[in-house]
Design an enzyme around this catalytic site. Structure first.
Site, PDB file in Angstrom:
ATOM      1  N   ASP A 283       8.726  15.807  -4.783  1.00 11.67           N
ATOM      2  CA  ASP A 283       9.626  16.931  -5.052  1.00 11.67           C
ATOM      3  C   ASP A 283      10.910  16.730  -4.248  1.00 11.67           C
ATOM      4  OD1 ASP A 283      10.774  19.415  -5.491  1.00 11.67           O
ATOM      5  OD2 ASP A 283       9.585  20.392  -3.930  1.00 11.67           O
TER       6      ASP A 283
ATOM      7  N   ASN B   8      13.666  19.119  -4.686  1.00  8.64           N
ATOM      8  CA  ASN B   8      14.477  20.345  -4.545  1.00  8.64           C
ATOM      9  C   ASN B   8      13.745  21.508  -3.891  1.00  8.64           C
ATOM     10  OD1 ASN B   8      12.778  21.185  -6.512  1.00  8.64           O
ATOM     11  ND2 ASN B   8      14.310  21.343  -8.140  1.00  8.64           N
TER      12      ASN B   8
ATOM     13  N   ASP C  39      11.014  23.108  -4.712  1.00  5.76           N
ATOM     14  CA  ASP C  39      10.295  24.139  -5.473  1.00  5.76           C
ATOM     15  C   ASP C  39       8.788  23.883  -5.519  1.00  5.76           C
ATOM     16  OD1 ASP C  39      10.097  22.046  -7.246  1.00  5.76           O
ATOM     17  OD2 ASP C  39      11.032  23.070  -8.935  1.00  5.76           O
TER      18      ASP C  39
ATOM     19  N   ASP D 157       9.579  15.957  -9.325  1.00  2.00           N
ATOM     20  CA  ASP D 157      10.640  15.908 -10.333  1.00  2.00           C
ATOM     21  C   ASP D 157      11.112  14.471 -10.570  1.00  2.00           C
ATOM     22  OD1 ASP D 157      12.374  15.491  -8.070  1.00  2.00           O
ATOM     23  OD2 ASP D 157      12.330  17.656  -7.745  1.00  2.00           O
TER      24      ASP D 157
ATOM     25  N   ASP E  83       4.659   9.494 -22.392  1.00  5.24           N
ATOM     26  CA  ASP E  83       3.533  10.077 -23.109  1.00  5.24           C
ATOM     27  C   ASP E  83       4.038  10.717 -24.398  1.00  5.24           C
ATOM     28  OD1 ASP E  83       0.737  11.044 -23.118  1.00  5.24           O
ATOM     29  OD2 ASP E  83       0.946  10.850 -20.943  1.00  5.24           O
TER      30      ASP E  83
ATOM     31  N   ASP F 140      -1.058  10.206 -26.895  1.00  2.06           N
ATOM     32  CA  ASP F 140      -2.059  11.188 -26.474  1.00  2.06           C
ATOM     33  C   ASP F 140      -2.983  11.599 -27.629  1.00  2.06           C
ATOM     34  OD1 ASP F 140      -2.839  13.225 -24.323  1.00  2.06           O
ATOM     35  OD2 ASP F 140      -2.453  14.527 -26.047  1.00  2.06           O
TER      36      ASP F 140
ATOM     37  N   GLU G 232      -4.581   6.608 -26.356  1.00  4.51           N
ATOM     38  CA  GLU G 232      -5.801   7.294 -25.925  1.00  4.51           C
ATOM     39  C   GLU G 232      -6.606   7.474 -27.204  1.00  4.51           C
ATOM     40  OE1 GLU G 232      -7.086  11.231 -23.407  1.00  4.51           O
ATOM     41  OE2 GLU G 232      -5.703  11.474 -25.054  1.00  4.51           O
TER      42      GLU G 232
ATOM     43  N   HIS H 130      -5.129  10.700 -15.034  1.00  2.00           N
ATOM     44  CA  HIS H 130      -4.900  12.105 -14.678  1.00  2.00           C
ATOM     45  C   HIS H 130      -5.979  13.037 -15.213  1.00  2.00           C
ATOM     46  CE1 HIS H 130      -3.361  11.879 -18.739  1.00  2.00           C
ATOM     47  NE2 HIS H 130      -3.540  13.188 -18.794  1.00  2.00           N
ATOM     48  N   ASP H 131      -6.917  12.526 -16.004  1.00  2.00           N
ATOM     49  CA  ASP H 131      -8.009  13.364 -16.513  1.00  2.00           C
ATOM     50  C   ASP H 131      -9.333  13.072 -15.804  1.00  2.00           C
ATOM     51  OD1 ASP H 131      -6.429  14.589 -18.455  1.00  2.00           O
ATOM     52  OD2 ASP H 131      -6.858  13.052 -19.949  1.00  2.00           O
TER      53      ASP H 131
HETATM   54  C1  NOJ Z   1      -5.367  14.140 -23.297  1.00  3.35           C
HETATM   55  C2  NOJ Z   1      -4.577  14.241 -22.033  1.00  3.35           C
HETATM   56  O1  NOJ Z   1      -4.797  13.097 -21.268  1.00  3.35           O
HETATM   57  C3  NOJ Z   1      -5.008  15.506 -21.344  1.00  3.35           C
HETATM   58  O2  NOJ Z   1      -4.499  15.620 -20.044  1.00  3.35           O
HETATM   59  C4  NOJ Z   1      -4.606  16.675 -22.202  1.00  3.35           C
HETATM   60  O3  NOJ Z   1      -5.108  17.861 -21.627  1.00  3.35           O
HETATM   61  C5  NOJ Z   1      -5.144  16.532 -23.627  1.00  3.35           C
HETATM   62  N1  NOJ Z   1      -4.995  15.207 -24.160  1.00  3.35           N
HETATM   63  C6  NOJ Z   1      -4.412  17.451 -24.543  1.00  3.35           C
HETATM   64  O4  NOJ Z   1      -3.133  16.958 -24.801  1.00  3.35           O
END
Ligand code: NOJ
Length: 557
Positions: free
Chosen positions: A21, A23, A25, A29, A98, A196, A253, A326-327
């Site tokens: 970050d 700024n 907040d 960013d 993405d 995605d 994905e 990230h999932d």
């Molecule tokens: C897959 C993404 O990796 C995930 O983070 C997202 O919640 C779902 N698709 C919906 O877009």
């Protein structure tokens, strides 16, 4: 051997909200990414995948896009994006972004127009159905039915949250809009896309009722809504309209693609350059996708899944390899479970992280690191459901309670699996908030940031960061073997030992041996000159290799 940049690239997934970050907040960013490009360059990566930064209500952290042509003000401006592309390019780092095209946010202008006026041309951009009853019993990925009622007898379809209505790819005009968006970004200078949830775009079985799976009478959309017949027509058209003739790549994905069909997706004339495979990333879950159904798995199963994936892909095309994204929860916790290093056991953390690093950089496919993996970041201890941000986590918590878990158990399951584990702000140094922000971070930091942070690891010669840096250099030096070489499993009797070879056309071979277990393992092994060993020097006498706990070696002959 035809050389292709995206096969040789070292990818790095960056979650902008949590990176840096500038700024105050409390939210990362684009300027923060620019500030840290030299860090990424030093690590050695040359392909950045940036998660969504578009205008969005952020219900699903940007995977709910309100405007594909605008940067969300919390991340900065379009000028920042242009500057980021230019500065990354100057450092030899390509950027892919993405593309979320299975759905938009319900705040997208198209959806708003569609809701306002049933005769609007945008009505056909989404999937509206007139029906007295709910049109089918598919369960959305994030909770409840895929159908949401908007008017008397009118429903719309959403694979994910109800604020993420699915786009109707059957509509020619919608597809044209989609290609326009992709071409806009390619013209701007991105080198491609991470696509995605792309295997959901064709609707088929989820539009019909299926056998109920639980008390809610619903059936998981992930079982019935992926990779439906006819999807190839859309994907091929997309490739032709946007990618062919350009120096660009796509990584999809793409869950739900069986290995015997994978060639259509990633073969010579496949729809994508590569896809992510989830078979071993989800080894900790029992079928059904509920986090409270954990699977008890063995290393032999992990090995089977890894090599089944590697060999199927090798036969048919090219893949992307990763251990974190990230999932997912952090890989140290996932793959070492109760044997994972405790937050302050730094030596053990080093050994386990570098064992995983050796595996990742040894495999065939384009490597994608996820931010913080190069520091051996671990899951974050969350002490209450209120500390989480992710909608999926909150849904899973309440699902666990409904299924009869008490609060303590439900909290344990979401601690193990929450997507927020990998989304905690990046620890740059030991100062306040790990140097991530001067303000109040949007999500708590992993409290171990005082001991484990980028600055500290950069200052040490034998840190996880330095090891990953060396692995990247090795992969660049040994392109012929580590990128283009074929992979073959080496069968070993030792349950926790993963062993394989990479063989170049010239015959040069690299051997990889990884002890994922806490005990010493001895095995007969082909070796050669030691290229890397996370203990410093390997112990190999008369073709007998002794692997200490979590030892990982790469040799060449
Ligand atoms: C897959 C993404 O990796 C995930 O983070 C997202 O919640 C779902 N698709 C919906 O877009």
């Amino acid at each position: 051997m035809e050389r292709v940049w995206w096969k040789e690239a070292i990818g790095y997934e960056l979650y902008p909200k949590s990176f840096k970050d500038t700024n105050g907040d409390g939210i990362g960013d684009l300027k923060g990414i620019i500030e840290k490009l030299p860090y990424l360059k030093e690590l050695g990566i040359d392909l950045l995948w940036i998660c969504p930064f578009y205008l969005s209500p952020m219900r699903d952290n940007g995977y709910d896009v309100e405007d594909y042509y605008a940067v969300d003000p919390q991340f900065g401006s379009m000028e920042d994006m242009d500057a980021l592309l230019e500065k990354a390019g100057a450092l030899g780092i390509r950027v892919i972004i993405d593309m979320v095209l299975n759905h938009t946010s319900d705040r997208h202008r198209w959806f708003q127009e569609a809701l306002k006026d049933p005769k609007s041309r945008y009505r056909d951009y989404y999937i509206f159905k007139e029906s007295k009853e709910r049109p089918s019993n598919a369960r959305s990925c994030f909770s409840g039915s895929v159908w949401e009622k908007v008017e008397e007898n009118v429903w719309y379809y959403h694979t994910f949250d109800k604020t993420q209505p699915d786009l109707n790819w059957e509509c020619r005009e919608l597809r044209r809009e989609v290609y326009k968006i992709m071409n806009y970004w390619l013209d701007k200078g991105v080198s491609g896309f991470r696509m995605d949830a792309i295997t959901y775009i064709k609707k088929g079985n989820s539009m019909k009722n299926a056998e109920p799976q639980g008390e809610d009478g619903l059936h998981d959309v992930a079982d019935i809504g992926l990779n439906q017949p006819g999807i190839g027509d859309f994907l091929l058209e997309m490739r032709k309209e946007c990618i062919d003739g350009r120096d660009a790549m796509t990584v999809a994905e793409a869950p739900g693609v069986p290995y015997d069909e994978i060639g259509e997706f990633i073969g010579e004339n496949g729809y994508f350059s590569m896809i992510f495979d989830f078979s071993y990333a989800d080894i900790d879950l029992a079928p059904g996708g509920n986090w409270y159904y954990q699977a008890d798995w063995k290393f032999s199963q992990l090995k089977k899944l890894i090599f089944h994936s590697q060999l199927s892909v090798q036969r048919q095309g090219w893949g992307a390899v990763y251990l974190e994204n990230h999932d997912q929860s952090r890989s140290l916790n996932k793959y070492f479970r109760d044997k994972a290093a405790l937050p302050y056991e730094m030596r053990k953390r080093f050994l386990q992280s570098t064992a995983l690093g050796t595996l990742l950089f040894g495999l065939r496919g384009t490597v994608f690191l996820y931010q913080g993996e190069e520091l051996g970041m671990m899951n974050c201890p969350f002490s209450s459901i209120d500390e989480f941000d992710d909608l999926n986590t909150i849904d899973q918590y309440y699902r666990a309670l409904k299924a009869g878990c008490d609060e303590k158990k439900a909290l344990k399951f979401v601690n193990d699996r929450s997507r927020d584990n990998s989304r905690t702000p990046y620890p740059w140094n030991a100062k306040k908030n790990g140097g991530f922000t001067e303000g109040r971070p949007w999500l708590k930091l992993n409290p171990d940031y005082r001991e484990n942070n980028a600055q500290r690891q950069q200052n040490e010669d034998s840190s996880i960061f330095r090891f990953y840096q060396k692995m990247i250099r090795l992969r660049k030096e040994k392109t012929e073997t580590l990128v283009y070489g074929t992979i073959e499993e080496i069968q070993v009797e030792n349950e926790p030992v993963i062993a394989f070879s990479r063989k170049a056309e010239s015959g040069k071979t690299i051997y990889v041996y990884i002890n994922m277990g806490e005990d010493e393992e001895t095995l007969a092994a082909k070796t050669g000159k030691c290229l890397s060993c996370n203990y410093g020097d390997m112990i190999c006498k008369e073709n007998t290799l002794t692997l200490r706990p979590y030892e990982a070696v790469m040799t060449e002959s």
